[in-house]
Structure formats: C-alpha cells, structure tokens
Scaffold this motif. Structure first.
Motif, PDB file in Angstrom:
ATOM      1  N   GLU A   1      -4.898 -42.860  10.398  1.00 13.22           N
ATOM      2  CA  GLU A   1      -3.681 -42.229   9.875  1.00 13.22           C
ATOM      3  C   GLU A   1      -3.017 -41.405  10.972  1.00 13.22           C
ATOM      4  O   GLU A   1      -3.669 -40.595  11.639  1.00 13.22           O
ATOM      5  N   ARG A   2      -1.707 -41.625  11.150  1.00 10.66           N
ATOM      6  CA  ARG A   2      -0.977 -41.011  12.260  1.00 10.66           C
ATOM      7  C   ARG A   2       0.270 -40.285  11.759  1.00 10.66           C
ATOM      8  O   ARG A   2       0.809 -40.593  10.698  1.00 10.66           O
ATOM      9  N   VAL A   3       0.702 -39.324  12.540  1.00  9.85           N
ATOM     10  CA  VAL A   3       1.942 -38.590  12.269  1.00  9.85           C
ATOM     11  C   VAL A   3       2.913 -38.911  13.400  1.00  9.85           C
ATOM     12  O   VAL A   3       2.625 -38.645  14.574  1.00  9.85           O
ATOM     13  N   LEU A   4       4.051 -39.482  13.072  1.00 17.10           N
ATOM     14  CA  LEU A   4       5.015 -39.883  14.091  1.00 17.10           C
ATOM     15  C   LEU A   4       5.528 -38.669  14.865  1.00 17.10           C
ATOM     16  O   LEU A   4       5.829 -37.626  14.283  1.00 17.10           O
TER      17      LEU A   4
ATOM     18  N   GLU B   1      10.738 -51.569  18.249  1.00 13.98           N
ATOM     19  CA  GLU B   1      10.665 -52.750  17.384  1.00 13.98           C
ATOM     20  C   GLU B   1       9.790 -53.824  18.039  1.00 13.98           C
ATOM     21  O   GLU B   1       9.963 -54.167  19.208  1.00 13.98           O
ATOM     22  N   GLY B   2       8.839 -54.315  17.292  1.00 17.51           N
ATOM     23  CA  GLY B   2       7.923 -55.323  17.812  1.00 17.51           C
ATOM     24  C   GLY B   2       6.710 -54.740  18.505  1.00 17.51           C
ATOM     25  O   GLY B   2       5.782 -55.478  18.860  1.00 17.51           O
ATOM     26  N   LYS B   3       6.712 -53.442  18.741  1.00 22.02           N
ATOM     27  CA  LYS B   3       5.563 -52.786  19.384  1.00 22.02           C
ATOM     28  C   LYS B   3       5.304 -51.450  18.681  1.00 22.02           C
ATOM     29  O   LYS B   3       5.198 -50.401  19.316  1.00 22.02           O
ATOM     30  N   ILE B   4       5.196 -51.528  17.374  1.00 23.26           N
ATOM     31  CA  ILE B   4       5.084 -50.343  16.532  1.00 23.26           C
ATOM     32  C   ILE B   4       3.868 -49.494  16.883  1.00 23.26           C
ATOM     33  O   ILE B   4       3.893 -48.266  16.757  1.00 23.26           O
TER      34      ILE B   4
END
Length: 452
Positions: free
Chosen positions: A41-44, A56-59
């Motif tokens: 679980e991560r926090v942006l 995009e494409g490398k989330i």
C-alpha cells in the motif's frame, strides 16, 4: 515541493517476520475492526492529475511512500525486546506526547519488557556521561503530556557514533526511537550505518521534530500548529499596541531559521500583520521601494503598522559579520528583529515622523508550551505508527505525513534537505493577499525583471 521529489528509495527491512501481531485487526472491510496495512500500500507523492499522466504505462514508477500502520506479521517477538528513546535538539510543543505515546504503545500492545530513556540527547547515549539512562513505563509517563519541554532533556551536537552503538549493544536494545530534526536525523543515519556494519538486529525509527516545520516529505511536523497558534496572540498584542499609539509600530520576531512557516501561518491566521518577512523572500530596507519607504507611506495613511519577521529573514543585511555555528552545525543568525527595530526608528526620526515601537519576541515562551489538542492528537498518531514500523522490523526510516496519511520515509532521503515556503505557491499568495504587501520590497532590477 521546493524542488524535492521523492525518488522511491525503498524502506529497509531487518529480515523475516515470523510473529503474529497481538493486535486484533483484520484485512476485511466491514469487519468492525481496523485493518492491517500491507507493504504494497502506497501514498502518492503528487496528486495532480496532469503530473500523474506523465507516468502513463509505467504506473509503478510513480513517486510514492510506503503507507504506515500496523502489520500482521512482526519481526520482533512481542514481550521479548528492549527499547530506547532519545530526544534531541531544541524544545518543541509535543515532545512529551510522543514519548508517552511510544512508551504506552510498546508496553500495552507489544509487551516491551524494558524501555530506556536516554537523558539529554545523544550525549546520554555514551557510556560514562551522566546522568545514566532511566527506565520508562506507563506510570512514569502518565502525566508528562500535560507539560511542555521534554521529560528526558535534550542537547545539541554530535557524539561518537561507535560509542553510541556500543551503549545500545550493551543494553541489548532491539529498537531505538529518535525524536529530532535534521541534525538529529543525520546522527541517526550515521548510527544506522554503524549498526549495519556490525550486522546487528536493531531497528532505528525517527519521529520528525522541528518547530519550524522545515523537514522535507512531511506536510507538517508536531508542535508547528501549537507554535503558530500561540504566535497569533503575539501578533494580536502587537496590533493592539500599535493602534494604541500615534504612528504605533508593532514588530514581532518569530522562529524560522531557514523557513518562515510560523511567521507566515500566524500572520494569515491573525489577519493583523501588514508586512511579513521570511528567509525565502528577499527584501531591502533602503531605496524607493524598500520596506522603510513602504512603512512610511502606511504610517502617514493608517498611523499604525505591524511587521512580522522570521528569525532567518534578511541575513544578507548583515554584511561583513562573522559566521558562527551552534553545536549541531547550524548557522547562528544575527538578530534581524532588533536590526529592523533600530533601522525603522532611525529612518522615521530622520523623516521627523513621531512614532512608537513595541518589539515582541515570544520564541522561548512558545517553544516551551505543552501541545495544543490538535498537536496532541497528531503526536499520538506519530507515536503509534513509529511503534508499528519498528515491530515489523522496518528501520532507517522516519514517520512522515503526506496527503493526509502517515508514511514511512527513508532517513537518507531527508538528511541535509530543508523544506521551504514556495514563494510562487498558494500558501505565500495567501500571505500577500492578507497583508497587502508587494511581492518584493526593494529596488533590485534583477529581481524585478523576474517578476515581469
């Protein structure tokens, strides 16, 4: 934020987690229990959609922090560990709250059998220095959150890292909690390096403490809200004094060695400041568009003014003075508050303008206060998350707070950096709108060109 973007440095784990947490939580929603947190679980770091689209494409590469919270599996066996805690650096509202919260969490949840409190900062972690460590338990820390300061005492300056780790080894400490600012985290990082060299099964978890709110990757730090709330009273007093005299001027000097958050936040909250001076925003005293001329115009029109200045503002005005440092290596700033007071008085006397100046410096009164309720709650959450991280075997980390969530931040990502006010951001704009002061006070053509 201030040019610092989190680089996804991973959190270090000591090893296998083979012990079940004694806390009765779950992984299910609607279970009437809070949930355990997974390492995935991560926090942006950045919530701006336009910036997210760039990934995009490398989330998986999006800058993000590991979410703090209780883990289901633990590295250390509850009931069979000894812990230590140390408080370093300047005083700040809430230190005792954090100490109490950690001691209680480790005692009641994780059955820590011995908890050492090191006296007077890192110096108390070197064998032979007096006084010796004290044993802490819930009874001893029962009421300390009602008092300002730190029950353990504090100090600045570095100590021999090898001797510190010798002490930890001798006391058979499994977890060390470190409460302090940038210099303290630097010392903790050096400690972690020595622990790694010795291959010790020992976790080090930092809790950020800076009344100036200047630690990176933490939206705010404990004590900050108490501090700027108390500073509002000082500004209000200065405003009353200024309005009570013909051409009255109130000058309030507040904490803020490298970052002016307290001065800025208190000024916006009070709505009584007319000029706010912080380290991040340059200004000049002399000249057509300098502070003194601006003040003269206001005095002639309104007959009163309030100036709020952070201690680190305007240091370029002390040309030719010797640079001195404290025991932690921080530059000791010259007294900008008294300089402004003297310069204002000299200028108005020269202009033959009758005036009265009231100078207020509440710094030591503010930093010795007990935590306000909102900070007390924040301290409790920091303490609990520090306990959870340590028991899961996570180390070399600081408990951060980002986008409304508590996070794990590698200490190495914090050391040597300062969070500063973005003078192009929304927060500083709110200061300018509340005071009515111009974006820049001075005649420097280079700075003025940048603003066009």
């Amino acid at each position: 934020m201030n040019g610092f973007i989190f680089d996804n440095t991973p959190i270090k784990n000591l090893g296998d987690c083979n012990y079940k947490s004694p806390i009765p939580l779950s992984f299910k929603d609607s279970s009437l229990f809070a949930n355990f947190v997974k390492d995935s679980e991560r926090v942006l770091f950045d919530l701006e959609l336009d910036n997210i689209r760039e990934y995009e494409g490398k989330i998986e590469s999006l800058p993000s922090f590991e979410l703090a919270g209780p883990r289901k599996l633990l590295h250390f066996e509850p009931g069979k560990i000894s812990c230590g805690i140390v408080t370093c650096g300047g005083l700040c509202p809430g230190i005792n709250n954090v100490v109490r919260g950690i001691v209680n969490a480790m005692h009641y949840w994780y059955k820590c059998d011995k908890f050492y409190g090191f006296k007077y900062g890192y110096r108390g972690m070197v064998e032979g220095n007096e006084p010796k460590p004290v044993l802490l338990d819930p009874k001893i820390v029962e009421d300390i959150h009602l008092k300002g300061g730190t029950v353990l005492g504090s100090s600045r300056g570095s100590q021999d890292t090898k001797k510190i780790v010798d002490c930890l080894e001798k006391l058979k400490i499994s977890i060390l909690f470190v409460i302090g600012g940038d210099g303290t985290m630097r010392g903790a990082n050096e400690m972690c390096e020595e622990i790694a060299i010795r291959n010790l099964d020992m976790a080090v978890v930092g809790i950020p403490k800076t009344i100036d709110n200047d630690i990176v990757f933490a939206e705010h730090t404990f004590g900050y809200q108490t501090a700027f709330s108390a500073a509002v009273e000082a500004i209000s007093s200065a405003h009353v004094e200024a309005k009570g005299a013909l051409n009255g001027i109130g000058i309030v000097k507040l904490m803020g060695r490298d970052s002016g958050y307290i001065a800025a936040a208190a000024s916006v909250a009070s709505q009584d400041a007319n000029y706010v001076l912080v380290p991040e925003s340059p200004f000049e005293l002399e000249g057509k568009d300098g502070l003194l001329n601006m003040l003269k115009k206001r005095i002639k029109e309104k007959h009163h003014a309030v100036i709020v200045v952070a201690e680190g503002a305007g240091q370029d005005l002390f040309k030719g003075t010797e640079v001195k440092k404290d025991q932690s290596g921080n530059v000791l700033h010259n007294d900008i508050g008294l300089l402004i007071k003297d310069k204002v008085s000299q200028f108005l006397n020269k202009e033959k303008i009758e005036h009265s100046i009231k100078y207020i410096d509440p710094s030591y009164m503010i930093r010795s206060l007990p935590a306000a309720p909102i900070d007390s709650m924040f301290c409790s959450n920091l303490a609990q998350n520090a306990a959870h991280a340590a028991m899961a075997g996570k180390t070399e980390l600081m408990i951060g707070y980002w986008n409304g969530r508590f996070t794990h931040v590698p200490i190495i990502s914090v050391v040597g950096k300062r969070k500063k006010i973005n003078v192009e951001g929304e927060f500083w704009l709110s200061v300018l709108l509340s005071t009515g002061q111009p974006r820049y006070m001075g005649d420097d053509i280079t700075i003025k060109a940048k603003m066009r």
